[in-house]
Design a protein around this motif. Structure first.
Motif, mmCIF file in Angstrom:
data_model
loop_
_atom_site.group_PDB
_atom_site.id
_atom_site.type_symbol
_atom_site.label_atom_id
_atom_site.label_comp_id
_atom_site.label_asym_id
_atom_site.label_seq_id
_atom_site.Cartn_x
_atom_site.Cartn_y
_atom_site.Cartn_z
ATOM 1 N N ALA A 66 0.832 -1.196 0.000
ATOM 2 C CA ALA A 66 0.000 0.000 0.000
ATOM 3 C C ALA A 66 0.869 1.250 0.000
ATOM 4 O O ALA A 66 0.546 2.242 -0.659
ATOM 5 C CB ALA A 66 -0.935 -0.010 1.209
ATOM 6 N N GLN A 67 1.992 1.185 0.707
ATOM 7 C CA GLN A 67 2.921 2.316 0.738
ATOM 8 C C GLN A 67 3.528 2.541 -0.645
ATOM 9 O O GLN A 67 3.636 3.679 -1.099
ATOM 10 C CB GLN A 67 4.012 2.043 1.771
ATOM 11 N N GLU A 68 3.902 1.469 -1.328
ATOM 12 C CA GLU A 68 4.452 1.573 -2.686
ATOM 13 C C GLU A 68 3.458 2.254 -3.625
ATOM 14 O O GLU A 68 3.849 2.994 -4.521
ATOM 15 C CB GLU A 68 4.771 0.186 -3.244
ATOM 16 N N LEU A 69 2.174 1.971 -3.426
ATOM 17 C CA LEU A 69 1.135 2.530 -4.291
ATOM 18 C C LEU A 69 0.661 3.900 -3.830
ATOM 19 O O LEU A 69 -0.159 4.528 -4.492
ATOM 20 C CB LEU A 69 -0.055 1.568 -4.374
ATOM 21 N N GLY A 70 1.151 4.356 -2.677
ATOM 22 C CA GLY A 70 0.783 5.682 -2.178
ATOM 23 C C GLY A 70 -0.649 5.764 -1.674
ATOM 24 O O GLY A 70 -1.302 6.799 -1.812
ATOM 25 N N ILE A 71 -1.135 4.698 -1.064
ATOM 26 C CA ILE A 71 -2.509 4.669 -0.564
ATOM 27 C C ILE A 71 -2.573 5.409 0.765
ATOM 28 O O ILE A 71 -1.847 5.073 1.709
ATOM 29 C CB ILE A 71 -3.002 3.212 -0.416
ATOM 30 N N ASP A 72 -3.432 6.426 0.830
ATOM 31 C CA ASP A 72 -3.599 7.221 2.039
ATOM 32 C C ASP A 72 -4.377 6.458 3.097
ATOM 33 O O ASP A 72 -5.260 5.668 2.784
ATOM 34 C CB ASP A 72 -4.339 8.525 1.719
ATOM 35 N N GLY A 73 -4.054 6.700 4.355
ATOM 36 C CA GLY A 73 -4.772 6.098 5.468
ATOM 37 C C GLY A 73 -4.386 4.672 5.777
ATOM 38 O O GLY A 73 -5.012 4.013 6.606
ATOM 39 N N ARG A 74 -3.348 4.171 5.151
ATOM 40 C CA ARG A 74 -2.975 2.758 5.292
ATOM 41 C C ARG A 74 -2.563 2.387 6.714
ATOM 42 O O ARG A 74 -2.784 1.263 7.149
ATOM 43 C CB ARG A 74 -1.871 2.405 4.308
ATOM 44 N N SER A 75 -1.999 3.326 7.469
ATOM 45 C CA SER A 75 -1.509 2.981 8.807
ATOM 46 C C SER A 75 -2.641 2.639 9.766
ATOM 47 O O SER A 75 -2.429 1.898 10.728
ATOM 48 C CB SER A 75 -0.657 4.115 9.380
ATOM 49 N N ALA A 76 -3.836 3.145 9.511
ATOM 50 C CA ALA A 76 -4.978 2.875 10.390
ATOM 51 C C ALA A 76 -5.829 1.698 9.904
ATOM 52 O O ALA A 76 -6.803 1.332 10.555
ATOM 53 C CB ALA A 76 -5.843 4.125 10.501
ATOM 54 N N MET A 77 -5.457 1.090 8.792
ATOM 55 C CA MET A 77 -6.275 0.021 8.201
ATOM 56 C C MET A 77 -5.980 -1.337 8.815
ATOM 57 O O MET A 77 -4.849 -1.637 9.180
ATOM 58 C CB MET A 77 -6.036 -0.057 6.690
ATOM 59 N N THR A 78 -7.020 -2.157 8.883
ATOM 60 C CA THR A 78 -6.867 -3.550 9.288
ATOM 61 C C THR A 78 -6.351 -4.343 8.088
ATOM 62 O O THR A 78 -6.326 -3.839 6.954
ATOM 63 C CB THR A 78 -8.218 -4.149 9.723
ATOM 64 N N LYS A 79 -5.986 -5.598 8.321
ATOM 65 C CA LYS A 79 -5.525 -6.455 7.229
ATOM 66 C C LYS A 79 -6.612 -6.563 6.153
ATOM 67 O O LYS A 79 -6.326 -6.431 4.963
ATOM 68 C CB LYS A 79 -5.148 -7.838 7.756
ATOM 69 N N GLY A 80 -7.853 -6.767 6.567
ATOM 70 C CA GLY A 80 -8.959 -6.870 5.615
ATOM 71 C C GLY A 80 -9.163 -5.602 4.812
ATOM 72 O O GLY A 80 -9.433 -5.652 3.613
ATOM 73 N N GLU A 81 -9.019 -4.454 5.455
ATOM 74 C CA GLU A 81 -9.161 -3.178 4.748
ATOM 75 C C GLU A 81 -8.021 -2.966 3.762
ATOM 76 O O GLU A 81 -8.231 -2.477 2.649
ATOM 77 C CB GLU A 81 -9.226 -2.024 5.755
ATOM 78 N N LEU A 82 -6.819 -3.361 4.150
ATOM 79 C CA LEU A 82 -5.683 -3.264 3.238
ATOM 80 C C LEU A 82 -5.894 -4.128 2.007
ATOM 81 O O LEU A 82 -5.647 -3.701 0.874
ATOM 82 C CB LEU A 82 -4.380 -3.660 3.939
ATOM 83 N N ILE A 83 -6.382 -5.361 2.207
ATOM 84 C CA ILE A 83 -6.651 -6.255 1.096
ATOM 85 C C ILE A 83 -7.674 -5.617 0.151
ATOM 86 O O ILE A 83 -7.487 -5.592 -1.070
ATOM 87 C CB ILE A 83 -7.150 -7.628 1.596
ATOM 88 N N GLU A 84 -8.741 -5.079 0.729
ATOM 89 C CA GLU A 84 -9.791 -4.474 -0.094
ATOM 90 C C GLU A 84 -9.278 -3.289 -0.895
ATOM 91 O O GLU A 84 -9.533 -3.187 -2.100
ATOM 92 C CB GLU A 84 -10.955 -4.033 0.796
ATOM 93 N N VAL A 85 -8.523 -2.403 -0.255
ATOM 94 C CA VAL A 85 -8.045 -1.212 -0.960
ATOM 95 C C VAL A 85 -6.995 -1.591 -2.017
ATOM 96 O O VAL A 85 -6.943 -0.987 -3.085
ATOM 97 C CB VAL A 85 -7.521 -0.145 0.027
ATOM 98 N N LEU A 86 -6.181 -2.608 -1.754
ATOM 99 C CA LEU A 86 -5.201 -3.044 -2.749
ATOM 100 C C LEU A 86 -5.884 -3.667 -3.964
ATOM 101 O O LEU A 86 -5.452 -3.457 -5.094
ATOM 102 C CB LEU A 86 -4.210 -4.034 -2.131
ATOM 103 N N ARG A 87 -6.924 -4.407 -3.732
ATOM 104 C CA ARG A 87 -7.643 -5.020 -4.852
ATOM 105 C C ARG A 87 -8.353 -3.970 -5.710
ATOM 106 O O ARG A 87 -8.566 -4.194 -6.895
ATOM 107 C CB ARG A 87 -8.665 -6.022 -4.327
ATOM 108 N N ASN A 88 -8.730 -2.869 -5.106
ATOM 109 C CA ASN A 88 -9.461 -1.836 -5.825
ATOM 110 C C ASN A 88 -8.580 -0.711 -6.329
ATOM 111 O O ASN A 88 -9.088 0.273 -6.861
ATOM 112 C CB ASN A 88 -10.587 -1.278 -4.943
ATOM 113 N N SER A 89 -7.267 -0.840 -6.168
ATOM 114 C CA SER A 89 -6.382 0.235 -6.635
ATOM 115 C C SER A 89 -5.823 -0.069 -7.997
ATOM 116 O O SER A 89 -5.861 -1.148 -8.481
ATOM 117 C CB SER A 89 -5.244 0.433 -5.652
#
Length: 89
Positions: A66-89
């Motif tokens: 998520a950091q490589e992709l520059g996704i904002d708010g990643r530090s507060a995300m759960t594993k499930g939220e990270l998976i979801e945002v990575l799949r949708n980026s």
């Protein structure tokens, strides 16, 4: 040589970009794939499918991606939220 299209001159493979956008890909994803396909040193269609599913990644690995992709708010995300945002980026 300037291109006359709505997405600008930074897109190297306009046909691929437009096809991906029509299929629902984000502008960033369509641009990344179109430009990779236009680059002879990259073979995006050949490289795909080798990574394990995100569910098999650790939270730290997901965070790094998520950091490589520059996704904002990643530090507060759960594993499930990270998976979801990575799949949708």
């Amino acid at each position: 040589m300037a291109q006359s299209n709505s997405h600008g001159t930074s897109i190297k493979n306009s046909d691929t970009y437009e096809a991906l956008r029509e299929d629902g890909a984000s502008k960033e994803k369509a641009a990344r794939i179109a430009n990779a396909q236009a680059n002879d040193s990259q073979k995006p269609s050949v490289k795909g499918g080798k990574a394990s599913p995100y569910e098999n990644w650790t939270k730290d690995e997901l965070y790094e991606r998520a950091q490589e992709l520059g996704i904002d708010g990643r530090s507060a995300m759960t594993k499930g939220e990270l998976i979801e945002v990575l799949r949708n980026s």
